[in-house]
Structure formats: structure tokens, C-alpha cells
Design a protein around this motif. Structure first.
Motif, mmCIF file in Angstrom:
data_model
loop_
_atom_site.group_PDB
_atom_site.id
_atom_site.type_symbol
_atom_site.label_atom_id
_atom_site.label_comp_id
_atom_site.label_asym_id
_atom_site.label_seq_id
_atom_site.Cartn_x
_atom_site.Cartn_y
_atom_site.Cartn_z
ATOM 1 N N ASP A 27 -7.979 52.377 70.563
ATOM 2 C CA ASP A 27 -6.738 52.543 70.823
ATOM 3 C C ASP A 27 -5.888 51.353 70.229
ATOM 4 N N TYR A 28 -5.484 51.483 69.096
ATOM 5 C CA TYR A 28 -4.991 50.183 68.504
ATOM 6 C C TYR A 28 -3.502 49.824 68.767
ATOM 7 N N GLY A 29 -2.807 50.787 69.711
ATOM 8 C CA GLY A 29 -1.614 50.332 70.236
ATOM 9 C C GLY A 29 -1.804 49.207 71.173
ATOM 10 N N LYS A 30 -2.946 48.903 71.570
ATOM 11 C CA LYS A 30 -3.125 47.668 72.570
ATOM 12 C C LYS A 30 -3.821 46.639 71.750
ATOM 13 N N CYS A 31 -3.926 46.490 70.622
ATOM 14 C CA CYS A 31 -4.707 45.521 69.866
ATOM 15 C C CYS A 31 -4.100 44.450 69.520
ATOM 16 N N ILE A 32 -4.361 43.129 69.986
ATOM 17 C CA ILE A 32 -3.580 42.042 69.764
ATOM 18 C C ILE A 32 -4.178 41.351 68.355
ATOM 19 N N LEU A 33 -4.995 41.924 67.650
ATOM 20 C CA LEU A 33 -5.430 41.150 66.435
ATOM 21 C C LEU A 33 -6.006 40.062 66.656
ATOM 22 N N CYS A 34 -7.295 39.883 67.554
ATOM 23 C CA CYS A 34 -7.628 38.741 68.011
ATOM 24 C C CYS A 34 -9.039 38.553 67.209
ATOM 25 N N TYR A 35 -9.559 39.584 66.585
ATOM 26 C CA TYR A 35 -10.633 39.753 65.836
ATOM 27 C C TYR A 35 -12.063 39.442 66.412
ATOM 28 N N LYS A 36 -11.902 39.551 67.739
ATOM 29 C CA LYS A 36 -13.219 39.288 68.607
ATOM 30 C C LYS A 36 -14.112 40.418 68.200
ATOM 31 N N CYS A 37 -13.500 41.624 68.076
ATOM 32 C CA CYS A 37 -14.659 42.668 67.706
ATOM 33 C C CYS A 37 -15.054 42.418 66.474
ATOM 34 N N VAL A 38 -14.495 41.989 65.321
ATOM 35 C CA VAL A 38 -14.962 41.808 64.087
ATOM 36 C C VAL A 38 -15.927 41.005 64.166
ATOM 37 N N CYS B 160 -13.383 42.935 73.757
ATOM 38 C CA CYS B 160 -11.923 43.329 73.604
ATOM 39 C C CYS B 160 -11.548 42.932 74.792
ATOM 40 N N PRO B 161 -10.397 42.122 74.915
ATOM 41 C CA PRO B 161 -9.610 41.473 76.088
ATOM 42 C C PRO B 161 -8.582 42.421 76.397
ATOM 43 N N THR B 162 -8.104 43.553 75.751
ATOM 44 C CA THR B 162 -7.098 44.263 75.977
ATOM 45 C C THR B 162 -7.134 45.898 76.508
ATOM 46 N N GLY B 163 -8.550 46.021 76.024
ATOM 47 C CA GLY B 163 -8.962 47.583 76.358
ATOM 48 C C GLY B 163 -8.455 48.325 75.121
HETATM 49 S S1 SF4 Z 1 -11.181 42.913 70.128
HETATM 50 FE FE1 SF4 Z 1 -9.245 41.942 69.633
HETATM 51 S S2 SF4 Z 1 -8.865 42.701 67.529
HETATM 52 FE FE2 SF4 Z 1 -10.599 44.060 68.301
HETATM 53 S S3 SF4 Z 1 -9.809 45.916 69.005
HETATM 54 FE FE3 SF4 Z 1 -9.837 44.437 70.664
HETATM 55 S S4 SF4 Z 1 -7.526 43.324 70.799
HETATM 56 FE FE4 SF4 Z 1 -8.193 44.379 68.716
#
Ligand code: SF4
Ligand code: SF4
Ligand code: FES
Length: 286
Positions: free
Chosen positions: A148-159, A206-209
């Protein structure tokens, strides 16, 4: 015989935190020292199993002699440093960061953010409804996890977790640039057409869900997700000889998701698809 790893002895550094002398092991970050001293510095992009990315800047503090505010999550403590965590400048900066993030993405499932918005008197509404960065439906293209990319803060942790820091699968990365930057799989394809091996290690960090278990997503949609009724039990995965630790989250006698302890010195919170998602046989009572 149980062997407890003691680690390499580390020298203690002395510095000043909010006017009080503190000591922290060499290599500690300012954030480590704040947490050890019981100080609550907000963090969003910091991950205890990953190299700091300095993406959100909500953790900033003042360091005497430094022209700019410094991110507590990545700046190492140094002897003689004078750190102040609650100055007007630091608090104002956190407030603005929280306002910008909360106006552009949905932080409703981000732990602790509601409390910080209140504490810093942040008013995300002042940017209006058009501030939303990604306006799209959650992507439900498989039975294991939802994006659910409407919750993504682009922290890159998943990458980082999918790439060279842990999994080395490189199924997800950043696509686009500037305002169009977003997390995606190759060619923005469904996850099922990507290199993903469904370890779920991206959900773990992922910190935001924005990345969540399908089980949790469905229960939230049905209004039945209730963490206050969940218990957590850590056990050992029985699928193979690695022996990873699994933390079973149980609600109403059903496993609702599986995470893994981050302080495990072998797995650091990482699992494979079997340990993370293969629990249905446990609750098959037919
Ligand atoms: S880990 Fe960060 S960059 Fe990846 S989906 Fe979650 S909020 Fe977005
Ligand atoms: S999580 Fe995967 S690698 Fe770890 S013990 Fe279970 S099956 Fe083996
Ligand atoms: S938590 Fe420190 S920069 Fe995001």
C-alpha cells in the motif's frame, strides 16, 4: 552446554546529554545513548537491523558546534560532545517533518505517530487534501503480502532488506526520480512476476505498514484486527536445521502473523517463506 557470546569489549565514551554527563560504549549512536538514558527521540526511518539511511530526519538533535541539526540515528557519539535533544530548534524541525510526512502519506498504521503529532502540535491538514503523494489503491496481487504505497515514506528500508544488506534478492528498488520516486518491482509488474521469494523480510522492517501481511490487511478491512487482544510467543522454526526464531502473534487462538526477534545474533529478524508464512497447518483442525 550453552555458550553466551560476550562480544568485543568496548571503551566507554563520556559526553553530555541535555546537560547531564553520560557514558556510552564506543560506536554507539546518539540515539543509542538517548534510549539508554530513557529519552524519547522520535524515529521513523531508523531500523535496528539496517544501516541508517537518514531519510526522514525526524530524529534530529542539536550538537554544540554543529551548524546544522544532526540525525541522532546515524551520528556516532564522540567524547566531549554536547548534545541537546529538546531545544526549540530541534522540536520545530521535527514538527515540520511530521507535518510534511503526515500530509503526504497515510500514517494511520505507523506506530506512535499519532502521539508525536500531538506532542509536537503538528498540523498536517494545513497543506490541504492535494498534498497526498501517491493516490492509488493497495496492491493485492498475492496471498501473502500487500503493498500500500499510499503509506510509504520512501525510507528504503525494504530495498536494503531485500538487497545487499540481508536477502540479496533485489526484487524491489526505487523507480522514478524526485517527486515521482517510488518503491516498485521491475517494470512496475505484479509481485508474482518479480524475483520476490516471499521471505517477508521487507514487511519486518517497514515502519508504516505500507508493506503488510495479507492476514493483517484483511482483518483490518474487516475491523477485527486488535493488537490489544494479541499475544506473542517466540519459538523455533521446525522446517529445517537452521533453527530460526519465530514470534507467533496470536489473536483468538489463531496465528495472525509471524515476525522474528531482531536481537537474534544469527537471523536478525530475517526468515524465509516457510517460517514467515507457512503456519496454516498448525491451525488446520479438520
Ligand atoms: S520500508 Fe519504507 S520504503 Fe519500503 S514500503 Fe515501507 S515505508 Fe516504503
Ligand atoms: S525460517 Fe526458513 S531458514 Fe529459518 S528455520 Fe525456518 S525453514 Fe529454515
Ligand atoms: S530516524 Fe533518523 S533520519 Fe529517520
Amino acid at each position: 552446554m550453552t555458550v553466551t557470546p560476550l562480544g568485543i569489549p568496548r571503551r566507554l565514551l563520556e559526553f553530555t546529554l541535555d546537560g547531564e554527563p553520560v557514558r556510552a560504549p564506543e560506536g554507539s549512536t546518539i540515539l543509542d545513548a538517548c534510549r539508554a538514558a530513557g529519552k524519547d527521540v522520535p524515529t521513523l526511518c531508523e531500523g535496528d537491523t539496517l544501516t541508517p539511511k537518514n531519510a526522514c530526519r525526524v530524529c534530529v538533535v542539536e550538537v554544540e558546534g554543529s551548524r546544522t541539526l544532526v540525525p541522532a540515528c546515524s551520528r556516532r557519539a564522540e567524547p566531549g560532545m554536547e548534545v541537546r535533544t529538546g531545544t526549540e530548534r530541534a522540536r520545530h524541525s521535527r514538527k515540520v517533518v511530521l507535518e510534511l510526512l503526515a500530509s503526504s502519506v497515510d500514517l494511520s498504521t505507523t506506530p506512535r505517530v499519532a502521539g508525536w503529532l500531538k506532542e509536537y502540535e503538528a498540523k498536517p491538514d494545513r497543506f490541504g487534501p492535494d498534498a497526498a503523494r501517491v493516490d492509488e489503491e493497495p496492491r493485492v496481487d498475492n496471498d501473502l503480502y500487500v503493498r500500500d504505497y499510499g503509506k510509504c515514506i520512501l525510507c528504503y528500508k525494504c530495498v536494503d532488506a531485500c538487497g545487499d544488506q540481508w536477502q540479496n534478492t533485489f526484487a524491489i528498488s526505487v523507480a522514478g526520480r524526485g517527486f515521482d520516486a517510488r518503491i516498485a518491482v521491475e517494470h512496475d509488474a505484479p509481485l508474482t512476476d518479480s524475483a520476490c521469494v516471499y521471505c517477508g523480510n521487507c514487511i519486518e522492517v517497514c515502519p508504516t505498514g505500507a508493506l503488510s501481511f495479507k492476514s493483517e490487511f484483511d482483518m483490518r478491512a474487516a475491523g477485527t484486527w486488535d493488537e490489544s487482544r494479541q499475544s506473542e510467543t517466540t519459538t523455533v522454526c521446525a522446517y529445517c536445521g537452521v533453527g530460526c526464531n519465530l514470534t507467533l502473534h496470536v489473536q483468538d487462538n489463531e496465528i495472525v502473523k509471524v515476525t522474528s526477534p531482531h536481537d537474534n545474533p544469527v537471523t536478525h529478524g530475517n526468515l524465509c517463506i516457510k517460517g514467515r508464512f507457512g503456519y496454516q497447518h498448525v491451525q488446520n483442525r479438520d
